[in-house]
Design a protein around this motif. Sequence first.
Motif, PDB file in Angstrom:
ATOM      1  N   ALA A 281       0.561  -1.221  -0.085  1.00 16.14           N
ATOM      2  CA  ALA A 281      -0.275   0.160  -0.100  1.00 16.14           C
ATOM      3  C   ALA A 281       0.649   1.187  -0.306  1.00 16.14           C
ATOM      4  CB  ALA A 281      -1.108   0.043   1.506  1.00 16.14           C
ATOM      5  N   GLY A 282       2.316   0.978   0.267  1.00 13.92           N
ATOM      6  CA  GLY A 282       3.263   2.579   0.316  1.00 13.92           C
ATOM      7  C   GLY A 282       3.501   2.688  -0.178  1.00 13.92           C
ATOM      8  N   GLN A 283       3.808   1.486  -1.969  1.00 15.21           N
ATOM      9  CA  GLN A 283       4.409   1.080  -3.012  1.00 15.21           C
ATOM     10  C   GLN A 283       4.001   1.235  -4.310  1.00 15.21           C
ATOM     11  OE1 GLN A 283       6.271  -1.991  -2.425  1.00 15.21           O
ATOM     12  NE2 GLN A 283       8.505  -1.540  -1.138  1.00 15.21           N
ATOM     13  N   VAL A 284       2.584   1.192  -4.064  1.00 11.83           N
ATOM     14  CA  VAL A 284       1.878   0.918  -5.142  1.00 11.83           C
ATOM     15  C   VAL A 284       0.886   2.909  -5.581  1.00 11.83           C
ATOM     16  CG1 VAL A 284      -0.279   1.095  -4.213  1.00 11.83           C
ATOM     17  CG2 VAL A 284      -0.315   0.145  -6.213  1.00 11.83           C
ATOM     18  N   ILE A 285       1.562   2.331  -7.013  1.00 18.86           N
ATOM     19  CA  ILE A 285       0.347   3.445  -7.665  1.00 18.86           C
ATOM     20  C   ILE A 285       0.015   3.307  -9.534  1.00 18.86           C
ATOM     21  CG2 ILE A 285       3.311   4.525  -8.576  1.00 18.86           C
ATOM     22  CD1 ILE A 285       1.539   7.516  -8.432  1.00 18.86           C
ATOM     23  N   CYS A 286      -1.204   3.235  -9.738  1.00 19.34           N
ATOM     24  CA  CYS A 286      -1.668   3.300 -10.728  1.00 19.34           C
ATOM     25  C   CYS A 286      -1.731   3.973 -12.079  1.00 19.34           C
ATOM     26  CB  CYS A 286      -3.591   2.720 -10.754  1.00 19.34           C
ATOM     27  SG  CYS A 286      -3.410   0.801  -9.777  1.00 19.34           S
ATOM     28  N   LEU A 287      -1.358   3.759 -12.850  1.00 16.80           N
ATOM     29  CA  LEU A 287      -0.700   4.689 -13.841  1.00 16.80           C
ATOM     30  C   LEU A 287      -2.445   5.186 -14.720  1.00 16.80           C
ATOM     31  CD1 LEU A 287       2.755   3.702 -15.467  1.00 16.80           C
ATOM     32  CD2 LEU A 287       2.173   5.710 -13.185  1.00 16.80           C
ATOM     33  N   PRO A 288      -2.269   6.066 -14.966  1.00 18.30           N
ATOM     34  CA  PRO A 288      -3.549   6.245 -15.601  1.00 18.30           C
ATOM     35  C   PRO A 288      -3.252   4.666 -16.919  1.00 18.30           C
ATOM     36  CG  PRO A 288      -2.024   8.262 -15.815  1.00 18.30           C
ATOM     37  CD  PRO A 288      -1.862   7.202 -15.230  1.00 18.30           C
ATOM     38  N   MET A 289      -4.804   4.313 -17.644  1.00 17.07           N
ATOM     39  CA  MET A 289      -5.269   3.426 -17.989  1.00 17.07           C
ATOM     40  C   MET A 289      -6.743   3.101 -18.178  1.00 17.07           C
ATOM     41  SD  MET A 289      -4.407   0.987 -19.783  1.00 17.07           S
ATOM     42  CE  MET A 289      -3.793  -0.324 -19.000  1.00 17.07           C
ATOM     43  N   TYR A 290      -6.555   3.644 -19.730  1.00 13.69           N
ATOM     44  CA  TYR A 290      -8.215   4.060 -20.666  1.00 13.69           C
ATOM     45  C   TYR A 290      -7.586   3.724 -21.961  1.00 13.69           C
ATOM     46  CZ  TYR A 290      -7.657   8.967 -20.720  1.00 13.69           C
ATOM     47  OH  TYR A 290      -6.546   9.889 -20.506  1.00 13.69           O
ATOM     48  N   TYR A 291      -8.956   3.507 -22.441  1.00 13.00           N
ATOM     49  CA  TYR A 291      -9.594   3.566 -24.076  1.00 13.00           C
ATOM     50  C   TYR A 291      -9.543   4.935 -24.734  1.00 13.00           C
ATOM     51  CZ  TYR A 291     -11.423   3.154 -28.430  1.00 13.00           C
ATOM     52  OH  TYR A 291     -12.108   3.080 -29.554  1.00 13.00           O
ATOM     53  N   GLY A 292      -8.652   5.191 -25.049  1.00 19.02           N
ATOM     54  CA  GLY A 292      -8.333   6.619 -25.728  1.00 19.02           C
ATOM     55  C   GLY A 292      -7.333   7.525 -25.621  1.00 19.02           C
ATOM     56  N   LEU A 293      -6.320   6.190 -24.399  1.00 22.37           N
ATOM     57  CA  LEU A 293      -5.173   7.281 -24.103  1.00 22.37           C
ATOM     58  C   LEU A 293      -4.361   6.796 -25.316  1.00 22.37           C
ATOM     59  CD1 LEU A 293      -3.444   8.515 -21.288  1.00 22.37           C
ATOM     60  CD2 LEU A 293      -2.953   6.259 -20.878  1.00 22.37           C
ATOM     61  N   THR A 294      -4.216   8.077 -25.436  1.00 21.10           N
ATOM     62  CA  THR A 294      -2.337   7.753 -26.654  1.00 21.10           C
ATOM     63  C   THR A 294      -1.250   7.509 -26.924  1.00 21.10           C
ATOM     64  OG1 THR A 294      -2.288   9.922 -26.706  1.00 21.10           O
ATOM     65  CG2 THR A 294      -3.906   9.791 -27.768  1.00 21.10           C
ATOM     66  N   ASP A 295      -0.361   7.073 -27.564  1.00 19.12           N
ATOM     67  CA  ASP A 295       0.880   6.080 -27.716  1.00 19.12           C
ATOM     68  C   ASP A 295       2.049   7.874 -27.338  1.00 19.12           C
ATOM     69  OD1 ASP A 295       0.254   3.983 -28.100  1.00 19.12           O
ATOM     70  OD2 ASP A 295       1.253   4.036 -30.397  1.00 19.12           O
ATOM     71  N   GLU A 296       1.498   9.082 -27.298  1.00 16.76           N
ATOM     72  CA  GLU A 296       1.895   9.935 -26.817  1.00 16.76           C
ATOM     73  C   GLU A 296       1.453  10.381 -25.283  1.00 16.76           C
ATOM     74  OE1 GLU A 296       0.079  10.705 -30.014  1.00 16.76           O
ATOM     75  OE2 GLU A 296       1.853   9.673 -30.537  1.00 16.76           O
ATOM     76  N   ASP A 297       0.645   9.665 -25.081  1.00 12.34           N
ATOM     77  CA  ASP A 297      -0.179  10.138 -23.489  1.00 12.34           C
ATOM     78  C   ASP A 297       0.925   9.361 -22.854  1.00 12.34           C
ATOM     79  OD1 ASP A 297      -1.564  11.881 -24.029  1.00 12.34           O
ATOM     80  OD2 ASP A 297      -2.957  10.401 -23.954  1.00 12.34           O
ATOM     81  N   VAL A 298       1.317   7.684 -23.020  1.00 11.56           N
ATOM     82  CA  VAL A 298       1.661   7.249 -22.368  1.00 11.56           C
ATOM     83  C   VAL A 298       3.645   7.132 -22.664  1.00 11.56           C
ATOM     84  CG1 VAL A 298       2.828   4.960 -22.709  1.00 11.56           C
ATOM     85  CG2 VAL A 298       0.583   5.340 -22.912  1.00 11.56           C
ATOM     86  N   ASP A 299       3.809   7.821 -23.582  1.00 12.08           N
ATOM     87  CA  ASP A 299       5.958   8.167 -23.749  1.00 12.08           C
ATOM     88  C   ASP A 299       5.824   9.238 -22.628  1.00 12.08           C
ATOM     89  OD1 ASP A 299       5.316   6.343 -25.757  1.00 12.08           O
ATOM     90  OD2 ASP A 299       6.003   8.109 -27.323  1.00 12.08           O
ATOM     91  N   ARG A 300       4.754  10.642 -22.018  1.00 11.72           N
ATOM     92  CA  ARG A 300       4.724  11.148 -21.606  1.00 11.72           C
ATOM     93  C   ARG A 300       4.717  11.260 -20.245  1.00 11.72           C
ATOM     94  NH1 ARG A 300      -0.349  15.523 -21.248  1.00 11.72           N
ATOM     95  NH2 ARG A 300       0.348  15.650 -19.060  1.00 11.72           N
ATOM     96  N   ILE A 301       3.868   9.807 -19.909  1.00  9.38           N
ATOM     97  CA  ILE A 301       3.609   9.724 -18.319  1.00  9.38           C
ATOM     98  C   ILE A 301       5.170   8.633 -18.340  1.00  9.38           C
ATOM     99  CG2 ILE A 301       2.920   7.331 -16.984  1.00  9.38           C
ATOM    100  CD1 ILE A 301       0.133   8.735 -18.948  1.00  9.38           C
TER     101      ILE A 301
END
Length: 368
Positions: free
Chosen positions: A343-363
Amino acid sequence: MEEKKITVTSPLMPSLDELNVCLKDIWNRKWLTNNGIYHQKLENALCGYLGVPYISLFTNGTLPLITALQAMHITGEVITTPFSFVATTHSLWWNGIKPVFADIDPVTCNLDPDRIEAAITPRTTAIMPVHVYGQPCDTVRIQEIADKYGLKVIYDAAHAFGVKVNGESVLNAGDMSTLSFHATKVYNTVEGGALIVHDEQTKKRIDYLKNFGFAGETTVVAPGINSKMDEIRAAYGLVNLKQVDKAVEARHHVADRYREALRDVPGIRFMEDTPGVSHNYSYFPVFIDEEKYGMSRDELYEKMKAHNVYGRRYFYPLISTFSTYRSLESASPDNLPVATRIAGQVICLPMYYGLTDEDVDRIVKLIA
Ligand SMILES: *Cc1c(COP(=O)(O)O)cnc(C)c1O
């Protein structure tokens, strides 16, 4: 210039044109709820899509949990996980049942079967595991334990829409499984949910319970509740179901892109696909080893936010730390060392239909 805001999730929405056709039909029929035609159609469509024998629709994903416990007359103590959304444990509390927390497996984040067995007392009547992030629980071991001690198993499968193990729906495990169709989930009906059962008799009983206990015009067979899904959301769900395969495929692509970019970043761990499992990629959790990564989870969370990228610390804080539960003996961090660490280590990254490759690369650039 401010960078575009990226949220952790974004709802999958049906074609408005197709939905409008259904809405016009509903307007003409003037049948808005109480097992209408769209309700029936959606139950049939979901049985087919998910590969389950019987499903009963609900108005959200919490009421099927509460109703499942009612239907099976569960009392006393139920063993469950602290690493989930609060609704899991709240459903026990609303039934006057004492939750007993057991620790989780560090790799799957699901209830550790060994810890379940150790938590059984003479008052234990059931186990309520969660397929966290849609990662299947060890359903075989859990069933063995349940059979050995005569316990019921109710899966909170809110994250496991469409997940299969060797071609078989994970929703067929245990005595019952629940789903959530909340806007943030892989598949949504705005708000909504369902209970999956294995036989017609039980399905009938659940249908009574979700409609005040009515078994006929003048017959009330049980103290039921009102948790029916209405026609408008059933129609929305029917149209939205057509998009789920496409959405899961897109999420798979996002997961692969994250993994490829983060594989060699020291101090970052993530989940891999499990052989034989059809995943739904509902979440993309990463686990931060502060020492090796050189920054704490919370520092990364804040850094992402400063760049307009919103992750979610799912699941933090643990349910067992909330005021309702923290005085329970099983809520002690000493009893839950793995869950407490994760619980002290986890972070859920953005994940959804419509998230672009550019979005992922920026994250990814922010993290790496
Ligand atoms: C979303 C969720 C629920 C509750 O579902 P609602 O539809 O929001 O009532 C229950 N359990 C888990 C694990 C969830 O993620």
